[in-house]
Design a protein around this motif. Structure first.
Motif, short mmCIF file in Angstrom:
data_model
loop_
_atom_site.label_atom_id
_atom_site.label_comp_id
_atom_site.label_asym_id
_atom_site.label_seq_id
_atom_site.Cartn_x
_atom_site.Cartn_y
_atom_site.Cartn_z
N ASP B 367 36.10 36.97 35.49
CA ASP B 367 36.49 35.83 36.33
C ASP B 367 35.74 35.88 37.65
OD1 ASP B 367 38.09 36.87 38.75
OD2 ASP B 367 38.95 37.99 37.08
N VAL B 369 36.49 34.02 41.41
CA VAL B 369 37.29 33.08 42.18
C VAL B 369 36.37 32.39 43.18
CG1 VAL B 369 39.31 32.81 43.63
CG2 VAL B 369 39.28 34.55 41.87
N VAL B 445 44.51 37.93 38.05
CA VAL B 445 43.61 37.49 39.11
C VAL B 445 44.45 37.08 40.31
CG1 VAL B 445 41.79 35.85 39.77
CG2 VAL B 445 42.04 36.51 37.38
N GLY B 454 34.46 37.01 45.59
CA GLY B 454 33.23 36.67 44.90
C GLY B 454 32.86 37.62 43.80
N LYS B 455 33.43 38.83 43.82
CA LYS B 455 32.99 39.82 42.84
C LYS B 455 33.64 39.53 41.50
CE LYS B 455 33.02 44.74 41.93
NZ LYS B 455 31.70 44.81 41.39
N PRO B 456 32.85 39.31 40.46
CA PRO B 456 33.44 39.02 39.17
C PRO B 456 34.28 40.20 38.69
CG PRO B 456 31.05 38.68 39.14
CD PRO B 456 31.40 39.37 40.41
N HIS B 457 35.41 39.87 38.08
CA HIS B 457 36.22 40.93 37.50
C HIS B 457 35.52 41.42 36.25
CE1 HIS B 457 39.99 42.91 36.26
NE2 HIS B 457 39.42 42.77 35.08
#
Lengths: 523, 471
Positions: B367, B369, B445, B454-457
């Motif tokens: 994800d 955000v 999330v 900003g860091k993708p999971h």
């Protein structure tokens, strides 16, 4: 070659045994062992390094000898001259020759450094889509030995000391292995005699050296190599709305990481040099206890600051044109402006170069300019601060004001770290904006939760213990206590316990970190 | 006695005392933290109880959990022992093999190929626990001989692992809450196999060096580890040389050598992509050029061994059921090889194997955000001929609701109604299937309008190497 490796331990053992063994057997020639060890160290790190260090060593060694040669010729010619004007003309002629040689040395050595360090970045500024690269890996310690050799060239040009006539000895000064990874930038007049001296093994000195190595290892492996995971986790993928609270925590951790990595590495190399009885220049003096940004730069990367002061700041500030400008300003704007403004410009130039020294990328330049501008503004506004302190009845000699100044400086330094760590200009602006407008403390833990798992959390606990340890030592040192000097006199069981704690902490840190390279390695 | 002599003696005594305290402390830490009954200790303790052996199995944890010596012995009337241990390096296998060949009349050596053991600098602390346990029963000269072989690895000498050899808990340790029990078991003489079963939750010792788990891997877990997280490296030349040394040693002693690649779950095999074919080419060529037999059960045809999801305990290791089936398959292949001299018809290429996978092997969901909402991106490991379709679901506190129904689109933007914690999930199945899902994955999330992360999971396993600073 990693310091934390069996290969390096064996390398040191062999070098030390040979060094003190030869000293004991022959009573001289120990410097040859140091040179052999340094060249072996270079060879371990890649034979290509020899080419670059060779060019710098040979060119600057010849350059310095040329100065002495011209000085001798000049002196002789002047002694035979009949008139004062003729003497002056002879002097001018030889000064011109020396200047030409100096210029050639500067162009050649800074040219090599600049090409290797900046060519790729500059080409990409001009042609963003190009696939061209300089194709040269940064040679080991090039920034450090280039600065070191340039200081030697300038000092011999100015006649500060006589040039070294033995090339092998000069090569040792340039390539002495503890300094090549990340400095410090040593001066010939402070280091050379130590390198060439004959000495026997000193137990007390060795104990002190081991303490320094242990303290450095603790900073590097227990703190820096664990904390860096969180710092990278936060800043490697900055999105448009990263919570300001996470940015602030990331920057504070970066402040810890940067200090622990760089000063830890320096402590280790100072300790290695000390094992050979050589005391290299110190590079850190509790920088986070500074009371101003200018003070910070007298305590952080001290040898780079001193180099910039002696070879950029003063030469610039003492230029006749700058002196004339200062006098003109004094007449027009008063004594304070006349004296301070030229120094401010010199400071901005120095910090622009400090930024550039770190890299040609825009964030480094911004970081350098930020430091220069803050120091310049602070100097220019000194009368205003004095008036404010007086109006508010601030006791500038009091402890409270001292602590206030430390906190204020720490904040200013950390603002600077934004420029240093956040590489992407867009990410940098997001981080500044969100620090102020989207702080969201409630999102700090979820944000950190994405970066810190339970395993790393345990590592961070170890790093926190290490940080407290370093903080206590720093407070004691700041109070003028010679901590290492006191510890070496402890009874053996107490020392043994301390060594054991450090060994256990450093070894255990590898459960969490991977022993990454030094931040300033190959700089 | 002169003052100088007294000073010298005082200094030497000081060094001895300080050094003794350091050594005692390091040993105390190792005693407290290194697990009582590590698998290496089990192997060496049990090995020393064997009277005569003729077949030895060596390798890493992959092999330790893949081959049941009892099955082999039942078919061949041999006396087998599985000496494989977690993180056993190729050089350690060589040293162990030399020891076994010197003390037993060995006829067969089965070496488990674990490609990751052939990577450079993968193992956290090579030659620590396994060798320490070996040396407990060795004479000093034997230790020196072992060390002289292992220390020839130049790259290893240059790395941190060479120092951490002295600190075995860096590689293998008990958790903070288990230290007291660990110390107790070491002090009260708990048998090593019992201690190992206590420390390794779910691990059962079956005998002849072999132990395993009964659990089956959860393919729908929130997080999973794979070789994607470990990174794929080229095989290290020194490690291939050690493998060649093993082959040569077997040849010198007239011992039959079989290199066996234990199977890994389909999704792990898929993530290895082109690396697998390259690894296979290098290792197979090396083994066969040294007269060994190479059996890769990842590439076995279904008539010999058909991999099933229920055979695996985690992303690379088999469980008890899987190992039993594999051991039977191994026996049948060896029998056939002994009678015909060729079993190559029972294997296929990597591409054929992957093309034959007709199910969704595992699901992934990341994800990001953004200011628009939560961007979800799904992917899966599956066969080259399978077209997957994805269904996205979100649970805002009242159960999962579909926010984007099954389609071949692997992305979805979810706009949360308010700030808060949301569970996001993806179901994946083959196109044309009508099952609810074949695989799914999910995670939480945290969302706050105007302040997304900003860091993708990502499914980030423990122990993944970090980056150094930006310089």
């Amino acid at each position: 070659m990693q310091f934390y490796s069996l290969a390096f331990v064996l390398f040191m053992v062999v070098a030390l045994v040979a060094y003190y063994g030869i000293g004991r057997l022959f009573g001289k020639g120990q410097w040859v062992v140091l040179l052999a060890a340094s060249l072996a160290f270079y060879a371990f790190c890649g034979w290509q390094n020899f080419v670059f260090v060779g060019v710098t060593s040979v060119s600057t060694w010849i350059g310095a000898l040329a100065f002495a040669h011209f000085d001798g010729q000049s002196k002789e010619a002047r002694s035979q001259a009949e008139s004062r004007d003729e003497k002056k003309a002879i002097k001018r002629r030889f000064v011109r020759k020396k200047r030409l040689v100096l210029l050639a040395m500067l162009v050649l050595n800074f040219g090599i450094l600049s090409y290797i360090k900046y060519a790729d970045v500059l080409v990409r500024y001009v042609m963003p889509d190009t696939t061209w690269t300089a194709g040269i890996l940064l040679p080991l310690g090039i920034s450090f030995y280039t600065f070191q050799s340039i200081s030697y060239v300038v000092d011999t040009y100015n006649g500060k000391y006589a040039p070294e006539r033995n090339f092998a000895k000069y090569l040792l000064f340039i390539s002495f292995f503890p300094q090549v990874i990340q400095g410090p930038i040593n001066r010939f007049d402070a280091l050379a005699e130590q390198l060439y001296a004959t000495r026997s093994f000193d137990v007390r000195n060795a104990r002190r050296a081991l303490l320094q190595i242990g303290y450095g290892a603790l900073k590097k492996y227990v703190i820096a190599d664990i904390v860096v995971w969180v710092v990278d986790g936060i800043f490697d993928n900055v999105g448009p709305g990263i919570p300001g609270s996470a940015v602030v925590v990331g920057i504070l951790l970066y402040a810890i990481y940067q200090y622990a990595d760089f000063s830890g590495g320096i402590d280790m190399v100072l300790g290695f040099a000390r094992l050979f009885g050589v005391q290299m220049a110190d590079n850190f003096r509790q920088p986070y206890f500074s009371v101003s940004l200018a003070d910070f730069w007298r305590r952080w990367h001290i040898t780079l600051g001193a180099w910039m002061r002696d070879y950029v700041f003063y030469p610039f500030a003492l230029l006749p044109a700058v002196q004339r400008w200062g006098k003109w300003l004094t007449r027009r704007c008063g004594k304070h402006i006349g004296r301070t403004l030229p120094a401010c410009v010199a400071n901005i130039l120095v910090f622009f170069l400090v930024g550039l020294w770190h890299g040609a990328e825009s964030h480094f330049i911004l970081w350098g300019l930020y430091n220069g501008l803050v120091i310049a503004a602070s100097d220019l506004l000194t009368p205003l601060w004095d008036k404010m302190n007086k109006a508010l009845h601030v006791n500038v000699e009091g402890k409270a004001h001292h602590v206030f100044c430390i906190v204020r400086t720490f904040i200013i330094v950390n603002i600077g770290w934004y420029f240093d760590r956040i590489v992407d200009p867009n990410a940098l602006s997001i981080c500044f904006r969100n620090t102020v407008f989207n702080f969201h403390p409630e999102l700090l833990m979820p944000a950190l939760g994405r970066v810190v798992d339970s395993h790393l959390a345990m590592g961070l606990m170890l790093a926190a213990i290490g940080t407290v340890f370093v903080f206590i030592i720093s407070v004691l040192k700041e109070r003028g206590i010679d901590v290492a000097g006191a510890i070496v006199d402890w009874p053996a069981p107490a020392r043994g316990l301390l060594y054991a704690v450090v060994v256990l902490m450093v070894a255990s840190s590898f459960m969490f970190g991977m022993g990454s390279g030094f931040m300033y390695a190959n700089f | 006695m002169t003052a100088t002599a007294r000073k010298t003696i005082h200094s030497i005594l000081g060094i001895v005392v300080a050094l003794a305290i350091v050594i005692v402390s390091v040993n105390a830490a190792a005693f407290a933290l290194c697990p009582a009954g590590s698998k290496s200790e089990v192997v060496w303790t049990e090995y020393r109880n064997q009277e005569s052996l003729d077949t030895i199995v060596l390798g890493t944890s992959l092999m330790a959990r893949s081959l049941d010596p009892e099955v082999v012995d039942n078919h061949f009337a041999t006396h087998s022992f599985n000496m494989s241990t977690p993180s056993q390096s190729v050089s350690e296998s060589y040293v162990a093999l030399r020891e076994v060949l010197d003390n037993h009349d060995i006829k067969h050596v089965v070496y488990g190929i674990d490609f990751s053991a052939l990577w450079p600098e993968y193992w956290g602390n090579v030659a620590s626990v396994f060798m320490a346990e070996k040396w407990k029963g060795d004479a000093p000269w034997q230790r020196f001989e072992d060390m002289s072989y292992i220390l020839t690895d130049y790259e290893w000498m240059l790395g941190a692992t060479s120092i951490n050899w002295a600190f075995p808990w860096v590689q293998q340790r008990v958790g903070p809450g288990e230290v007291a029990d660990n110390v107790r078991m070491k002090l009260d003489g708990t048998p090593v196999t019992k201690a190992a079963e206590y420390v390794e939750d779910g691990w059962i010792y079956h005998g002849q060096g072999y132990g395993n788990y009964n659990a089956v891997f959860d393919y729908n877990a929130d997080h999973h580890k794979s070789y994607r997280h470990l990174g794929m490296s080229p095989l290290k030349e020194e490690n291939l040389n050690y493998l060649a040394d093993i082959c040569d040693l077997c040849n010198q002693r007239g011992v039959e050598f079989v290199a066996m690649v234990p199977p890994v779950p389909d999704f792990t095999l898929i993530t290895m992509k082109d690396h697998y074919a390259e690894y296979t080419r290098q290792v197979k060529e090396l083994v066969e050029s040294h007269g060994g037999l190479y059996l890769d059960f990842n590439l076995a045809k279904p008539d010999v061994f058909e991999s099933r999801e229920s055979y695996f305990q985690d992303f690379e290791h088999m469980n008890y059921e899987g190992a039993a089936v594999l051991s039977d398959a191994f026996v049948e292949l060896v029998k056939e090889y002994e009678s015909t001299g060729d079993v190559s018809a029972h294997f296929m290429s990597y591409d054929e194997r992957i093309a034959g996978i007709d199910h969704i092997a595992i699901a992934d969901l990341t994800d990001k955000v953004t200011e628009s909402g939560i961007e979800l991106h799904a992917s899966c490991a599956t066969g080259t001929n399978v077209i997957p379709e994805y269904q996205f679901l979100v649970d805002s506190g009242s159960g999962y609701e579909v926010v984007q129904d099954y389609s071949t689109s692997d992305s979805c933007l979810y706009v949360p109604p308010a700030n808060g914690e949301y569970k996001v999930r993806v179901n994946i199945r083959k196109q044309g299937s009508d099952v609810e899902f074949e695989k799914h994955t999910q995670h939480s999330v945290a969302y706050a309008a105007g302040s997304p992360h900003g860091k993708p999971h990502e499914n980030r396993p423990h122990g993944e190497p970090g980056q150094s600073g930006n310089r």
